[in-house]
Structures are given as structure tokens and as C-alpha cells.
Enzyme design. Structure first.
Site, PDB file in Angstrom:
ATOM      1  N   ARG A  69       0.842  -1.197   0.000  1.00 58.97           N
ATOM      2  CA  ARG A  69       0.000   0.000   0.000  1.00 58.97           C
ATOM      3  C   ARG A  69       0.877   1.248   0.000  1.00 58.97           C
ATOM      4  NH1 ARG A  69      -1.863   0.796   4.359  1.00 58.97           N
ATOM      5  NH2 ARG A  69      -1.177  -1.017   5.533  1.00 58.97           N
ATOM      6  N   TYR A 197      -0.888  -3.854  -7.071  1.00 60.29           N
ATOM      7  CA  TYR A 197      -0.709  -4.543  -5.783  1.00 60.29           C
ATOM      8  C   TYR A 197      -2.031  -4.623  -5.010  1.00 60.29           C
ATOM      9  CZ  TYR A 197      -0.105  -5.373  -0.928  1.00 60.29           C
ATOM     10  OH  TYR A 197      -0.302  -5.886   0.325  1.00 60.29           O
ATOM     11  N   GLY A 198      -2.270  -5.739  -4.382  1.00 63.25           N
ATOM     12  CA  GLY A 198      -3.519  -6.069  -3.679  1.00 63.25           C
ATOM     13  C   GLY A 198      -4.246  -4.934  -3.008  1.00 63.25           C
ATOM     14  N   LYS A 206      -9.483  -2.696   1.578  1.00 60.80           N
ATOM     15  CA  LYS A 206      -9.279  -1.522   2.428  1.00 60.80           C
ATOM     16  C   LYS A 206     -10.058  -0.311   1.907  1.00 60.80           C
ATOM     17  CE  LYS A 206      -7.019  -3.695   5.455  1.00 60.80           C
ATOM     18  NZ  LYS A 206      -5.800  -4.336   5.316  1.00 60.80           N
ATOM     19  N   HIS A 226     -10.712  -2.520  11.382  1.00 59.58           N
ATOM     20  CA  HIS A 226      -9.591  -3.350  10.913  1.00 59.58           C
ATOM     21  C   HIS A 226      -9.366  -4.464  11.943  1.00 59.58           C
ATOM     22  CE1 HIS A 226      -5.118  -3.349   9.328  1.00 59.58           C
ATOM     23  NE2 HIS A 226      -5.839  -4.304   8.785  1.00 59.58           N
ATOM     24  N   SER A 248      -1.420  -3.468  10.346  1.00 58.25           N
ATOM     25  CA  SER A 248      -1.023  -4.374   9.273  1.00 58.25           C
ATOM     26  C   SER A 248       0.253  -5.133   9.661  1.00 58.25           C
ATOM     27  CB  SER A 248      -0.772  -3.569   8.000  1.00 58.25           C
ATOM     28  OG  SER A 248      -1.943  -2.852   7.674  1.00 58.25           O
ATOM     29  N   CYS A 250       0.738  -7.280  11.967  1.00 60.70           N
ATOM     30  CA  CYS A 250       0.964  -7.381  13.419  1.00 60.70           C
ATOM     31  C   CYS A 250       0.222  -8.553  14.043  1.00 60.70           C
ATOM     32  CB  CYS A 250       0.594  -6.082  14.106  1.00 60.70           C
ATOM     33  SG  CYS A 250       1.765  -4.760  13.745  1.00 60.70           S
ATOM     34  N   ASP A 277      -9.256  -9.916   8.967  1.00 60.85           N
ATOM     35  CA  ASP A 277      -8.754  -8.562   8.667  1.00 60.85           C
ATOM     36  C   ASP A 277      -9.778  -7.449   8.905  1.00 60.85           C
ATOM     37  OD1 ASP A 277      -6.385  -7.124   7.690  1.00 60.85           O
ATOM     38  OD2 ASP A 277      -7.582  -6.616   5.933  1.00 60.85           O
ATOM     39  N   ASN A 369       6.477  -8.237   2.011  1.00 63.32           N
ATOM     40  CA  ASN A 369       5.010  -8.104   2.016  1.00 63.32           C
ATOM     41  C   ASN A 369       4.389  -9.021   0.959  1.00 63.32           C
ATOM     42  OD1 ASN A 369       2.533  -6.921   2.927  1.00 63.32           O
ATOM     43  ND2 ASN A 369       2.505  -5.613   1.104  1.00 63.32           N
ATOM     44  N   ARG A 371       2.301 -12.127  -0.437  1.00 63.04           N
ATOM     45  CA  ARG A 371       0.998 -12.517   0.117  1.00 63.04           C
ATOM     46  C   ARG A 371       0.436 -13.751  -0.581  1.00 63.04           C
ATOM     47  NH1 ARG A 371      -1.575  -8.854   4.115  1.00 63.04           N
ATOM     48  NH2 ARG A 371       0.014  -7.264   4.416  1.00 63.04           N
ATOM     49  N   ARG A 402       2.775  -3.534  17.899  1.00 61.71           N
ATOM     50  CA  ARG A 402       4.160  -3.980  18.070  1.00 61.71           C
ATOM     51  C   ARG A 402       4.860  -2.970  18.934  1.00 61.71           C
ATOM     52  NH1 ARG A 402       6.708  -7.583  14.260  1.00 61.71           N
ATOM     53  NH2 ARG A 402       4.941  -8.234  12.999  1.00 61.71           N
ATOM     54  N   ASP A 499       0.510 -19.887  21.781  1.00 57.60           N
ATOM     55  CA  ASP A 499       0.505 -19.556  23.204  1.00 57.60           C
ATOM     56  C   ASP A 499      -0.327 -18.314  23.522  1.00 57.60           C
ATOM     57  OD1 ASP A 499       2.063 -21.644  24.418  1.00 57.60           O
ATOM     58  OD2 ASP A 499       3.781 -20.861  23.309  1.00 57.60           O
TER      59      ASP A 499
HETATM   60  P1  GTP Z   1      -2.271  -7.698   7.519  1.00 57.75           P
HETATM   61  O1  GTP Z   1      -2.746  -8.756   6.587  1.00 57.75           O
HETATM   62  O2  GTP Z   1      -1.204  -6.834   6.921  1.00 57.75           O
HETATM   63  O3  GTP Z   1      -3.378  -6.869   8.076  1.00 57.75           O
HETATM   64  O4  GTP Z   1      -1.453  -8.437   8.717  1.00 57.75           O
HETATM   65  P2  GTP Z   1      -1.914  -9.292   9.989  1.00 57.75           P
HETATM   66  O5  GTP Z   1      -2.247  -8.378  11.117  1.00 57.75           O
HETATM   67  O6  GTP Z   1      -2.930 -10.296   9.606  1.00 57.75           O
HETATM   68  O7  GTP Z   1      -0.540 -10.011  10.418  1.00 57.75           O
HETATM   69  P3  GTP Z   1      -0.100 -11.555  10.317  1.00 57.75           P
HETATM   70  O8  GTP Z   1      -0.931 -12.457  11.186  1.00 57.75           O
HETATM   71  O9  GTP Z   1       0.012 -11.920   8.889  1.00 57.75           O
HETATM   72  O10 GTP Z   1       1.354 -11.486  10.968  1.00 57.75           O
HETATM   73  C1  GTP Z   1       2.361 -10.655  10.454  1.00 57.75           C
HETATM   74  C2  GTP Z   1       3.708 -11.056  10.980  1.00 57.75           C
HETATM   75  O11 GTP Z   1       3.698 -11.080  12.419  1.00 57.75           O
HETATM   76  C3  GTP Z   1       4.142 -12.452  10.547  1.00 57.75           C
HETATM   77  O12 GTP Z   1       5.492 -12.400  10.183  1.00 57.75           O
HETATM   78  C4  GTP Z   1       3.945 -13.298  11.772  1.00 57.75           C
HETATM   79  O13 GTP Z   1       4.811 -14.386  11.800  1.00 57.75           O
HETATM   80  C5  GTP Z   1       4.185 -12.310  12.919  1.00 57.75           C
HETATM   81  N1  GTP Z   1       3.410 -12.684  14.129  1.00 57.75           N
HETATM   82  C6  GTP Z   1       2.092 -12.975  14.195  1.00 57.75           C
HETATM   83  N2  GTP Z   1       1.729 -13.335  15.451  1.00 57.75           N
HETATM   84  C7  GTP Z   1       2.840 -13.248  16.209  1.00 57.75           C
HETATM   85  C8  GTP Z   1       3.116 -13.496  17.601  1.00 57.75           C
HETATM   86  O14 GTP Z   1       2.253 -13.852  18.397  1.00 57.75           O
HETATM   87  N3  GTP Z   1       4.414 -13.276  18.009  1.00 57.75           N
HETATM   88  C9  GTP Z   1       5.389 -12.875  17.147  1.00 57.75           C
HETATM   89  N4  GTP Z   1       6.608 -12.696  17.642  1.00 57.75           N
HETATM   90  N5  GTP Z   1       5.165 -12.646  15.835  1.00 57.75           N
HETATM   91  C10 GTP Z   1       3.910 -12.834  15.369  1.00 57.75           C
HETATM   92  C1  SPV Z   2      -2.927  -4.540   5.325  1.00 56.96           C
HETATM   93  O1  SPV Z   2      -1.960  -3.914   4.886  1.00 56.96           O
HETATM   94  O2  SPV Z   2      -3.477  -4.259   6.417  1.00 56.96           O
HETATM   95  C2  SPV Z   2      -3.463  -5.714   4.592  1.00 56.96           C
HETATM   96  C3  SPV Z   2      -2.973  -5.942   3.248  1.00 56.96           C
HETATM   97  O3  SPV Z   2      -4.320  -6.418   5.078  1.00 56.96           O
HETATM   98  S1  SPV Z   2      -3.647  -4.815   2.090  1.00 56.96           S
HETATM   99  O4  SPV Z   2      -4.713  -5.480   1.387  1.00 56.96           O
HETATM  100  O5  SPV Z   2      -2.569  -4.452   1.224  1.00 56.96           O
HETATM  101  O6  SPV Z   2      -4.189  -3.660   2.792  1.00 56.96           O
HETATM  102 MN    MN Z   3      -4.892  -5.707   7.165  1.00 54.43          MN
END
Ligand code: GTP
Ligand code: SPV
Ligand code: MN
Length: 588
Positions: A69, A197-198, A206, A226, A248, A250, A277, A369, A371, A402, A499
């Protein structure tokens, strides 16, 4: 496919501008998708993967300048600049339309216009909304098929109504200087140029389901967030649903598909994924808040997804999935990314299309990034309520980001308004999900900073109002989590992933009122002994250290919050200003 005059007008007037060679309406039939897939294989847009190992799966590579994005080129084009607020880029709609029309003019010459009728949410659900996306990209068509409900039945559900979002996407020539992602909330309109890009081009996601929908929700008395949605099933069969907002990359997809530690599974706990999401949330007839996932698939982060971290997600990608910007394994036509396992392919091709095997270059093979786009129904833990038109009742809202320091593993807000405060002060280190530096700490209220379609101060007020309209005994409880505390060597302290169930368990006990907590300056924190860490890779003193509340650090945090709040002027709800004063007082 339709006699809806407004839809026909939209398609015809846009066609006149972009001048396609022909127009194809997407009817949702397998035969049509098959033909489009063949076409994109022939023109190189997609690469077919191993039909035995990855049936129905394809790989796509974006342009190297087009991988995430673009927040700096994303605009809210409200008529009044004040309504976009201090956290959005604003563009005068008349000027924006003029510029965008000049980019769009004749941009489909030699190309086909695809007309995609799509529903966000189950077709016909009272919480669903309809959109029409016009695009010159087969990749977009095939991804929208996975991410939304597409086809002739959507037009049937629309009837002759004018209540649909208009989305125009044009690849043009992927010129990053002419890339614009523009939203016209008052016109129900989105225009996206020069990207493939997505998040920039799957306009249901989004652009519609958050930026336009958040604006609609405020006017119509609901919320677009979100947030992932998951259900925790207890051994007695009772299911508690929670909505969790993390920025995103996280951890939403990971938490949404969590597999509990053995002891929980053996005791009969299960986690069900409703969404990973986006959540649309509306009061139900019983006064509780109900959420649907408006999407139909997952557009998940590939790197880090493994049989260890998220087996449900990895297994969901094993059929009918489109991978974008991952490593291609030439030996067996499969895919790979960093964090899948420790064995990069010996004969691989990186996301840029160069030969790569993990040692040929110091660069990553998969774009950070990169996907996967997978159908929701591929997921083994998809909730039986995934298609429920009424949605699921929400017992808790969880915010999280984070944060290497300061923010404890989990804490609970005192009440609704304090919960809105906790969401509004979220801050998180930036990730590869958007172009720009990563690891920079920034405020990201409710994980909506890049996605709120109107003034963020008014958005906070809407949250406060939604609480005021919900009877206290029906209100979800509010929590904040932080899986990302770092030790002095830069390693994550909390083991995370499965965990995180231990934290969800505490959250649900708080909802039920069956566990005590410590009151602190920032809210309620668990007594360390109330978190079940049997067979968990953390010891009691370490757990205590990430549950501790450092008043001096929070006093400094409060100063930062005040400064951030200053941006919103008199549009900041007084309730939040009071909560901030409260924090200052309590940390003294
Ligand atoms: P978007 O699709 O961008 O909205 O991301 P998301 O919030 O769905 O994040 P996603 O679950 O894909 O995790 C993103 C990154 O965080 C990955 O590299 C995961 O491995 C890492 N991650 C997810 N959960 C944890 C956790 O509990 N601990 C740690 N250390 N890393 C995590
Ligand atoms: C995000 O960035 O929060 C995503 C991927 O879920 S995107 O569709 O690019 O927004
Ligand atoms: Mn997202």
C-alpha cells in the site's frame, strides 16, 4: 446482465473515458474464470503451480516498484477538507477528478474492461453492501473472486438500487508518480491508478470495506473496523466471539487461526475463525453488537507462515490460491518464502524473477510483504457462523500493536470510554505492509490510521456514541495486548502464536467475571499466576516482567498522547481528553 440504470450508466460513462477494446461482465461462472485463467497463463500474468501438490494454485509477480500500500498517495477526497481530518491526505474532489480523469483517459485502449459485481458480506445479508469494480487486470478479477462474493446473483440482489460503491481501477503503466488511491466518500466512489498490488487494487478490501464503509457506518450507526473476528469454544460448548484490531502485519491472521496449546485442546477448547482482517459491526435486536466478516477469503502475509506458526493458514494455501511475490521452486513448481522452513529451493526464482537459492544473494527471496490469496472456506478452523447473515455477538474488543517496551502483554480497560481511549492511543512499529521505513513507532488508533475514511476525531466520537447506545450489560469488554516485547538482545520475550491462547483464556475469564485482576494506572493487569503457563516456554519472573506497569514510562507516554490528541482540536471527544488527564493523575 442487469437493467439497473445506475450500474449501466456507471459502466458506460467510464468506458467512454477509458476506451476499452471490449467489455466483459464477470458472471461468477467457473467457465468464465477458467477462460480468464488460461488467458493470464498465456500472457505471463500468472504462472501455473504443481497441479498435484498445489491444485488450482498460481504465482504472480508485481512490478518491483509496486509491492505494498502507498499511504502517501492515498487520498480522502471529501468536499470539505475538515472532514478528512489531520491524519488523512486530502484532495479537493473537483481537482482530484480532473487529474484522475486525465490519467484514466484512453488508458484501457487495447485492453478489456472487466465489470465485477461484488458483495461485501454474504449476498443478501442485512449487514452486506454491494460494489461494482471496473478493472483492466485479470489478476484483480481472479483475486476479487477469492476475496469477495462475485457474480450475477449480486446484481440480482442489488435490483434497481443506486446503493452500490463505484470502484474504477486502471493499471495504466504502473508509473509510481501517477499512482493514486482516491476515495470520494460522499459519492460512494473509489479510483485507483497505476498499481497492481492487492491493497491498492482489490477495491473491496481496504478502500471500500474500511475507508468508504467507515464513513457509511458513522452515518448509519455501525462500525467498519480493521479487526479479525474469532470464536473461542470452551469445553462446555459455549462460544465467545472477540474482535481484535492490530495494525497491518501485526498478527491478525495468525491470531484468527490460532491452534491452542495441547493442554487446551485436550481439555476441549477450540478456536474458530470468522475473519482475519475486517469486521463490520452493528447493534443486533438484543442490544448486543454483532459482527460480520465482509470478506470471502484471506489476503495473508506469506513470510513467517509455517506449519509451526500458523498451520491452518499454510494448509489453506495448498489449493485454489494465488501467491504474489514469493519464491518459485523450478524443480517442482511449488513456492517458498522466508520463515516457511529452513530449506530454500536449490533452483529457485526470487520475487523479482531472478535465479535464487538463498545463497546466490543476500537479498530475501520473497518480498517481505508477499501474500497469498486463499478462499476462507479452505481454512480448517473456519467458523460455522462465517456465512451467518446476522453475524456473531462480540464479547470483547482487543487492541494491540508492536511495542518493544512499555505496553504489557495484556491489560483490560475499566469501561467502554476507557476502552476507546486505550484503542485511540495504540501505537505500533511500522511494517512492510505499506511502502516506507519499517520499525518506526507511530500512533495508529484502533489500527485504523491508514484506513479511516473521515476525520479521526469524529471517528473517536462515533466509538463513544456506539458505547452510549449500547446498554452497559451488553457492551463488550476492552483489552489491549502486545505479543512483541523484546529483551535486551532484541528477541521476542513472549512465545506468541498458539501460546496467545493463554491470554485469550484470561480475557474470556474476565468477560465471564471468573478471574481477579490487579488495578493499575492503565487498567486491569492479570496476576501472573492467573495466566496458565503450563508447558509454555516462559518462566514466572519473565512473565511478571512483561505484565509490569512502569508508571514513569506511562507518564512519558501520556505526554506523547496529549501531543497526538492536540492534532484533533475541538473534534477530540471530551471523554478522551478526560481519560488522558486520568492517566496523568494515576501515573503520578
Ligand atoms: P495484515 O494482513 O497486513 O493486516 O497483517 P496481519 O495483522 O494479519 O498479520 P499476520 O498475522 O500476517 O502477521 C504478520 C507477521 O507477524 C508475521 O510475520 C507473523 O509471523 C508475525 N506474528 C504474528 N503473530 C505473532 C506473535 O504472536 N508473536 C510474534 N513474535 N510474531 C507474530
Ligand atoms: C494490510 O496492509 O493491512 C493488509 C494488506 O491487510 S492490504 O490489502 O494491502 O491492505
Ligand atoms: Mn490488514
Amino acid at each position: 446482465m442487469t437493467n439497473n440504470k445506475k450500474v449501466l450508466e456507471y459502466v458506460e460513462s467510464t468506458a467512454k473515458l477509458v476506451n476499452p477494446d471490449n467489455i466483459v461482465w464477470i458472471d461468477g461462472s467457473e467457465a468464465q474464470y477458467q477462460a480468464l485463467t488460461e488467458q493470464s497463463l498465456a500472457n505471463g500474468e500468472l504462472i501455473k503451480l504443481n497441479e498435484k501438490l498445489l491444485p488450482g494454485c498460481y504465482l504472480h509477480r508485481t512490478a518491483v516498484n509496486d509491492v505494498a500500500r502507498v499511504e502517501g498517495r492515498t487520498f480522502i477526497c471529501s468536499r470539505d477538507q475538515d472532514n478528512a481530518g489531520p491524519t488523512n491526505n486530502w484532495w479537493n474532489p473537483a481537482e482530484a477528478y480532473e487529474k484522475l480523469n486525465s490519467i484514466l483517459k484512453d488508458s484501457y485502449k487495447g485492453r478489456t474492461m472487466y465489470v465485477i459485481p461484488f458483495s461485501m458480506g454474504p449476498v443478501g445479508s442485512p449487514l452486506s453492501k454491494i460494489g461494482i469494480e471496473l478493472t483492466d487486470s485479470i489478476y484483480v478479477v481472479l483475486n476479487m473472486k477469492i476475496m469477495t462474493r462475485v457474480g450475477a446473483n449480486v446484481l440480482e440482489a442489488l435490483g434497481d438500487s443506486n446503493d452500490f460503491v463505484r470502484g474504477t481501477h486502471a493499471k495504466v503503466n504502473i508509473d509510481e508518480n501517477e499512482r493514486y488511491i482516491c476515495h470520494f466518500p460522499e459519492d460512494n466512489t473509489i479510483i485507483s491508478t497505476n498499481s497492481g498490488y492487492g491493497g491498492n487494487v482489490l477495491l473491496g478490501k481496504k478502500c471500500f470495506a474500511l475507508r468508504i464503509a467507515s464513513f457509511q457506518g458513522r452515518q448509519e450507526g455501525w462500525m467498519a473496523e480493521h479487526m479479525l473476528i474469532l470464536g473461542v469454544e470452551k469445553p462446555d460448548g459455549q462460544i465467545f466471539y472477540v474482535g481484535a484490531a492490530f495494525p497491518s502485519a501485526c498478527g491478525k491472521t495468525n491470531l484468527a487461526m490460532l491452534i491452542p496449546p495441547n493442554a487446551y485442546t485436550e481439555a476441549g477448547y477450540k478456536v474458530w475463525c470468522v475473519g482475519d482482517d475486517i469486521a463490520w459491526i452493528k447493534p443486533g435486536p438484543d442490544g448486543r453488537l454483532y459482527a460480520i466478516n465482509p470478506e470471502n477469503g484471506f489476503f495473508g502475509v506469506a513470510p513467517g507462515t509455517s506449519m509451526k506458526s500458523n498451520p491452518n493458514a499454510l494448509l489453506a494455501t495448498q489449493s485454489n490460491t494465488i501467491f504474489t511475490n514469493v519464491v518459485y521452486n523450478k524443480d517442482n513448481s511449488t513456492v517458498w518464502w522466508e520463515g516457511m522452513d529452513k530449506n530454500p529451493p536449490a533452483n529457485g526464482v526470487d520475487w523479482k524473477g531472478n535465479d535464487w537459492n538463498g545463497t546466490t544473494s543476500s537479498e530475501k527471496g520473497a518480498q517481505p510483504n508477499s501474500r497469498f490469496t486463499s478462499p476462507a472456506l479452505n481454512c480448517a478452523c473456519i467458523s460455522s457462523e462465517f456465512e451467518a447473515p446476522a453475524g456473531v455477538p462480540i464479547s470483547a474488543f482487543i487492541f494491540g500493536g508492536r511495542r518493544a517496551k512499555t505496553t504489557p502483554l495484556v491489560y483490560q480497560a475499566r469501561d467502554w470510554n476507557h476502552g476507546v481511549f486505550v484503542g485511540s492511543i495504540m501505537s505500533s512499529e511500522t511494517t512492510a505492509a505499506a511502502i516506507g521505513a519499517t520499525g518506526v513507532l507511530r500512533r495508529d488508533p484502533m489500527a485504523m490510521l491508514p484506513f479511516c475514511g473521515y476525520h479521526m476525531g469524529d471517528y473517536f466520537a462515533h466509538w463513544i456514541e456506539m458505547g452510549a447506545n449500547t446498554p452497559v450489560d451488553k457492551q463488550p469488554k476492552f483489552f489491549n495486548v502486545n505479543w512483541f516485547r523484546l529483551d535486551e538482545n532484541g528477541n521476542f520475550i513472549w512465545p506468541g502464536f498458539g501460546d496467545n491462547m493463554r491470554v485469550l483464556d484470561w480475557i474470556i475469564k474476565r468477560v465471564e467475571g471468573t478471574v481477579d485482576a490487579k488495578e493499575t494506572a492503565i487498567g486491569y493487569v492479570p496476576n501472573a499466576t492467573d495466566l496458565d503457563i503450563t508447558d509454555c516456554d516462559i518462566d514466572m519472573p519473565t512473565l511478571e516482567s512483561i505484565l509490569a506497569v512502569d508508571n514513569a514510562a506511562w507518564a512519558a507516554e501520556a505526554e506523547g498522547i496529549k501531543e497526538f490528541y492536540g492534532k484533533f482540536g475541538d473534534r477530540l471527544p471530551v471523554e478522551l481528553a478526560n481519560e488522558c488527564e486520568n492517566l496523568v493523575a494515576k501515573t503520578k
